[in-house]
Design an enzyme around this catalytic site. Structure first.
Site, PDB file in Angstrom:
ATOM      1  N   SER A 287       0.845  -1.191   0.000  1.00  0.00           N
ATOM      2  CA  SER A 287       0.000   0.000   0.000  1.00  0.00           C
ATOM      3  C   SER A 287       0.882   1.242   0.000  1.00  0.00           C
ATOM      4  O   SER A 287       2.098   1.142   0.044  1.00  0.00           O
ATOM      5  CB  SER A 287      -0.905   0.000   1.235  1.00  0.00           C
ATOM      6  OG  SER A 287      -0.131   0.297   2.369  1.00  0.00           O
ATOM      7  N   LYS A 288       0.234   2.376  -0.024  1.00  0.00           N
ATOM      8  CA  LYS A 288       0.924   3.671  -0.062  1.00  0.00           C
ATOM      9  C   LYS A 288       2.000   3.793   1.007  1.00  0.00           C
ATOM     10  O   LYS A 288       3.031   4.401   0.799  1.00  0.00           O
ATOM     11  CB  LYS A 288      -0.099   4.784   0.180  1.00  0.00           C
ATOM     12  CG  LYS A 288      -0.437   5.547  -1.071  1.00  0.00           C
ATOM     13  CD  LYS A 288      -1.265   6.751  -0.699  1.00  0.00           C
ATOM     14  CE  LYS A 288      -1.731   7.455  -1.959  1.00  0.00           C
ATOM     15  NZ  LYS A 288      -2.878   8.287  -1.759  1.00  0.00           N
ATOM     16  N   ARG A 289       1.697   3.210   2.126  1.00  0.00           N
ATOM     17  CA  ARG A 289       2.619   3.223   3.243  1.00  0.00           C
ATOM     18  C   ARG A 289       4.019   2.756   2.846  1.00  0.00           C
ATOM     19  O   ARG A 289       5.019   3.147   3.415  1.00  0.00           O
ATOM     20  CB  ARG A 289       2.092   2.255   4.303  1.00  0.00           C
ATOM     21  CG  ARG A 289       1.762   2.842   5.591  1.00  0.00           C
ATOM     22  CD  ARG A 289       1.036   1.920   6.546  1.00  0.00           C
ATOM     23  NE  ARG A 289       0.641   0.611   6.093  1.00  0.00           N
ATOM     24  CZ  ARG A 289       1.303  -0.499   6.358  1.00  0.00           C
ATOM     25  NH1 ARG A 289       2.429  -0.451   7.019  1.00  0.00           N
ATOM     26  NH2 ARG A 289       0.832  -1.664   5.960  1.00  0.00           N
TER      27      ARG A 289
END
Ligand code: GLU
Length: 469
Positions: free
Chosen positions: A238-240
């Site tokens: 994910s973006k994380r």
């Protein structure tokens, strides 16, 4: 006819996991001589955006994942979905459900309290009474009550689901719009999709979709559910985890085929081969060798694969992608050598096109200052003599070639009885502005005579000014 599709929902950027699904679908179609379709699943009107559609299309174009048909938009098929929903109602395979959201919540609450799995209990399935006033009904599919669904998944193997585990899913919302499972089924059928290749987060939808297809008398495609891509911490990518939008990889200087190469190897292997051209991927690809377990994204490996492609791709191909970054840096490519030649000189040291673009500037742009550290070290008074000698020799050259330049440097060093580096390093700083470049004779050859002589004079002036303190 083998026909596959990529069916993204335009509710965000095109992410790495999505690209891998698209790639596997595309590769399978290409390998089998079939068709690849792009279908934009935009029925969620609230979350779908044109910006995201554009990002998907731009991403597909950049990657070179060309589609034979499409892009199709599900919002253009609403009439068709309505007709199919009506058909299911008419043939008794669907029904109106008047349960209000509050009623459904209470039902689930009760089930949880009884330690049961929350599911729709079919309370309107055989309803013949008078519908409650003021409730706009949804439409549910009558899932078979017994028997089982067997998916012979090309990646996961045989997956069997008992029909008693599946409740009657909503196929039309109360405003009449179709839900995901219904629209996918209709489109896969209408488009003649032979192989549904998608993320395994959809595996639990598949038995429901198969049951609807059966009720419609439609052929059942083959399925291949591709495992997720995980971040280094084991959680779904994910973006994380940093860059996940495919266009971000473009901006970070990846070659599209390098990203595809990295992604194809994520959960698929062909012997111990790591580096694949697109053609090699197409001919070696095989759904059977896709790993059923999730794979972990590794940034370093991705960079390494990019570096391998930068080293081996045809120079004109790299130059085409590189030119974007040069323009971005304000370079006018007509004011310097052919970018292919610069590419060949710089590719050995570059991991990304950004590295390459940053090192290529001095071929096209003049600079007003030398890199401070490099100048401090190499543009000292002691360099004045070798620099003016080499300037003299270079100015006298009729042929501006790597070999003749090399000779001029060599002669200057031997006349002054100093090492080649005592000429080469100041020369490097003088004509590139910094202390690092590919071999200085080849670099000078590409920069061009006029530019080199001007820069050499500038370096001599710099040394003179420095000497005066
Ligand atoms: N639109 C779905 C998604 O983006 C994919 C549907 C499918 O491949 O069946 O997750």
């Amino acid at each position: 006819m083998i026909r596959t599709r990529f069916a993204p929902s335009p509710t965000g950027y095109l992410h790495i996991g999505g690209v891998r699904t698209a790639l596997f679908s595309w590769l399978y179609a290409r390998k089998m001589g079939g068709e690849f379709i792009l279908r934009i699943e935009d029925t969620d009107l609230e979350r779908s955006t044109q910006e995201s559609v554009n990002a998907i299309l731009e991403g597909m174009t950049w990657l070179g994942l060309d589609y034979d048909k499409g892009p199709f938009y599900q919002t253009h098929h609403f009439e068709r979905y309505k007709a199919v929903i009506q058909q299911l109602l008419d043939q008794g395979d669907a029904y109106y459900c008047y349960a209000s959201p509050e009623e459904l919540d209470a039902m689930r609450e009760q089930q949880r309290a009884n330690n049961e799995k929350p599911r729709y209990d079919g309370r309107y399935r055989d309803f013949t009474g008078t519908p409650p006033a003021g409730v706009k009904p949804v439409i549910r599919f009558k899932n078979p009550l017994d028997g089982e669904v067997v998916i012979d998944d090309m990646v996961k193997g045989k997956v069997t689901i008992k029909n008693t585990e599946i409740d009657d899913l909503v196929i039309a919302r109360s405003d009449g719009t179709p839900t995901y499972n219904l629209s996918v089924v209709v489109d896969d059928w209408d488009m003649g999709i032979s192989h549904v290749i998608r993320g395994d987060d959809h595996l639990n939808n598949t038995p429901r979709q198969i049951n609807i297809l059966k009720a419609l008398g439609a052929p059942i495609p083959k399925y291949a559910h591709i495992p997720m891509v995980l971040g280094p911490d084991g959680a779904r990518l994910s973006k994380r985890h940093g860059a996940v939008s495919v266009l971000q990889y473009k901006e970070e200087g990846y070659l599209p085929e390098a990203l595809l190469n990295y992604l194809v190897r994520l959960g698929w292997s062909h012997g111990d081969q790591e580096i694949f051209s697109i053609d090699e991927m197409v001919s070696a690809f095989d759904l059977d060798s896709v790993n059923a377990a999730p794979s972990t994204f590794n940034d370093e490996k991705c960079v390494w694969v990019n570096q391998q492609h930068i080293q081996n791709a045809p120079a004109d191909h790299i130059a085409r992608h590189l030119s974007h970054f040069m323009t971005e840096r304000g370079c006018d490519l007509s004011q310097g050598p052919a970018l292919e030649k610069v590419t060949d000189l710089l590719r050995e040291r570059a991991k990304t096109l950004i590295d390459m673009a940053d090192s290529a500037l001095y071929f096209y742009q003049d600079f007003e200052q030398f890199d401070a550290d490099a100048a401090k070290k190499h543009l000292r008074p002691v360099a004045a003599e070798p620099l003016s000698l080499v300037l003299q020799k270079l100015a006298a050259l009729d042929s501006w070639q790597t070999e003749s330049i090399h000779q001029a440097i060599e002669e200057s060093a031997s006349e002054l009885e100093i090492g080649m580096g005592k000429v080469g390093m100041p020369l490097r700083v003088a004509i590139t502005g910094g202390g690092q470049s590919p071999s200085i004779d080849a670099t000078a050859a590409l920069i061009g005579k006029e530019r080199c002589l001007i820069r050499l004079q500038m370096a001599l002036d710099f040394i003179a000014a420095r000497a005066q303190g």
